[in-house]
Design a protein around this motif. Structure first.
Motif, short mmCIF file in Angstrom:
data_model
loop_
_atom_site.label_atom_id
_atom_site.label_comp_id
_atom_site.label_asym_id
_atom_site.label_seq_id
_atom_site.Cartn_x
_atom_site.Cartn_y
_atom_site.Cartn_z
N ARG A 211 1.00 -1.15 -0.02
CA ARG A 211 -0.04 -0.03 0.01
C ARG A 211 1.09 1.23 -0.12
O ARG A 211 0.59 2.17 -0.71
N TYR A 212 1.90 1.24 0.92
CA TYR A 212 2.63 2.43 0.98
C TYR A 212 3.82 2.71 -0.52
O TYR A 212 4.16 3.67 -1.01
N ARG A 213 3.92 1.38 -1.02
CA ARG A 213 4.57 1.45 -2.22
C ARG A 213 3.76 2.19 -3.33
O ARG A 213 4.15 2.98 -4.13
N HIS A 214 2.56 1.79 -3.36
CA HIS A 214 1.47 2.37 -4.33
C HIS A 214 1.35 3.70 -4.03
O HIS A 214 1.45 4.67 -5.03
N ASP A 216 3.52 5.89 -2.65
CA ASP A 216 4.98 6.38 -3.26
C ASP A 216 4.95 6.62 -4.71
O ASP A 216 5.36 7.31 -5.22
N GLU A 217 4.30 5.66 -5.32
CA GLU A 217 4.38 5.49 -6.83
C GLU A 217 3.56 6.82 -7.27
O GLU A 217 3.79 7.55 -8.25
N LYS A 218 2.43 6.94 -6.70
CA LYS A 218 1.57 7.97 -7.02
C LYS A 218 2.22 9.42 -6.90
O LYS A 218 1.79 10.25 -7.64
N ASN A 219 3.04 9.35 -5.65
CA ASN A 219 3.61 10.86 -5.41
C ASN A 219 4.83 10.80 -6.36
O ASN A 219 5.54 11.88 -6.20
N GLY A 220 5.11 10.00 -7.25
CA GLY A 220 6.52 10.23 -7.95
C GLY A 220 7.73 9.70 -7.50
O GLY A 220 8.55 9.82 -7.78
N ALA A 221 7.79 8.79 -6.33
CA ALA A 221 8.76 8.44 -5.45
C ALA A 221 8.95 7.03 -6.08
O ALA A 221 8.34 6.58 -6.88
N ASN A 222 10.12 6.13 -5.56
CA ASN A 222 10.76 5.17 -6.15
C ASN A 222 10.19 4.04 -5.06
O ASN A 222 10.49 2.99 -5.45
N GLY A 223 9.30 4.33 -4.06
CA GLY A 223 9.07 3.17 -3.45
C GLY A 223 10.18 2.73 -2.37
O GLY A 223 11.18 3.40 -2.30
N PHE A 224 9.96 1.87 -1.63
CA PHE A 224 10.88 1.07 -0.74
C PHE A 224 10.91 -0.17 -0.67
O PHE A 224 10.00 -1.09 -1.44
#
Length: 224
Positions: A211-214, A216-224
């Motif tokens: 969920r956090y990865r999604h 981050d992806e929406k916010n343009g980040a690379n995830g973790f």
């Protein structure tokens, strides 16, 4: 960074496959032991072990090994949840299987007296004599019902009449022996429950990370 939840799951999974090894070793070694020639030291325990569902124990052990193999993709992949769920279902089935085995053995303890009488009647005179010598008793209910076998403990009717029947010591031994076995079976079920809880925690952890990865992806980040 060490994932303590994954580590807990791996430890419980290893304990789970360890119960499979225990079931397999116990079942196969017991089958071999039962086929051995009765002696003074093994005659009573072998007769009691013969009432245990050993083939079911072997089948359950094999299922545990298959379930462990199913768990490996869930351990090796840091994101998959499908294999974990599949493993969880197989652990539930294995736990229910083991519980049924334990309940079958427990049920046998409720009718020990009658079961042992049937076992006694099926034994040849040599085995009955070994039971008498092992438990220091004569006959089953008493020296005359059914008649005792002449041996070192019961050489004559007069001596045999002074000894107790084998039913009392045999029943006490059987109950204590079978209690240990079905308690061990329920202990294995406890390990299965712990594995299921570990799977649930790991599934929740991976779901949260996904969920956090999604996010981050929406916010343009690379995830973790």
């Amino acid at each position: 960074m060490r994932n303590n939840i994954l580590l807990t799951y791996v430890i419980m999974d290893l304990l789970f496959v360890g119960t499979g090894v225990l079931l397999l070793v116990f079942s196969l070694s017991t089958e071999s032991r039962i086929r051995a020639t009765p002696t003074l030291t093994n005659v009573t325990t072998n007769l009691l072990l013969d009432v245990c569902p050993l083939k079911a124990g072997v089948a359950n052990a094999i299922f545990v090994f298959v379930s462990f193999v199913i768990s490996l993709p869930g351990i090796l992949s840091s994101t998959t949840r499908g294999w974990l769920k599949f493993h969880g279902y197989t652990v539930v089935i294995s736990g229910l299987f083991t519980m049924v085995i334990g309940l079958v053995i427990w049920f046998e303890t409720l009718k020990t007296r009658n079961n042992l009488f049937n076992i006694w009647n099926l034994q040849p005179a040599a085995s009955q004599s070994l039971i008498q010598e092992s438990l220091v008793c004569c006959g089953y209910f008493n020296s005359t019902a059914p008649p005792f076998v002449v041996d070192s403990v019961c050489p004559t009717a007069a001596v045999a009449a002074t000894q107790i029947g084998c039913v009392t010591p045999f029943t006490s031994l059987a109950n204590a022996f079978l209690d240990t076995i079905f308690t061990a079976a329920f202990g294995i079920v406890g390990v299965d429950v712990a594995v299921i809880l570990a799977i649930a925690m790991l599934l929740k952890d991976r779901k949260e990370k996904e969920r956090y990865r999604h996010i981050d992806e929406k916010n343009g980040a690379n995830g973790f």
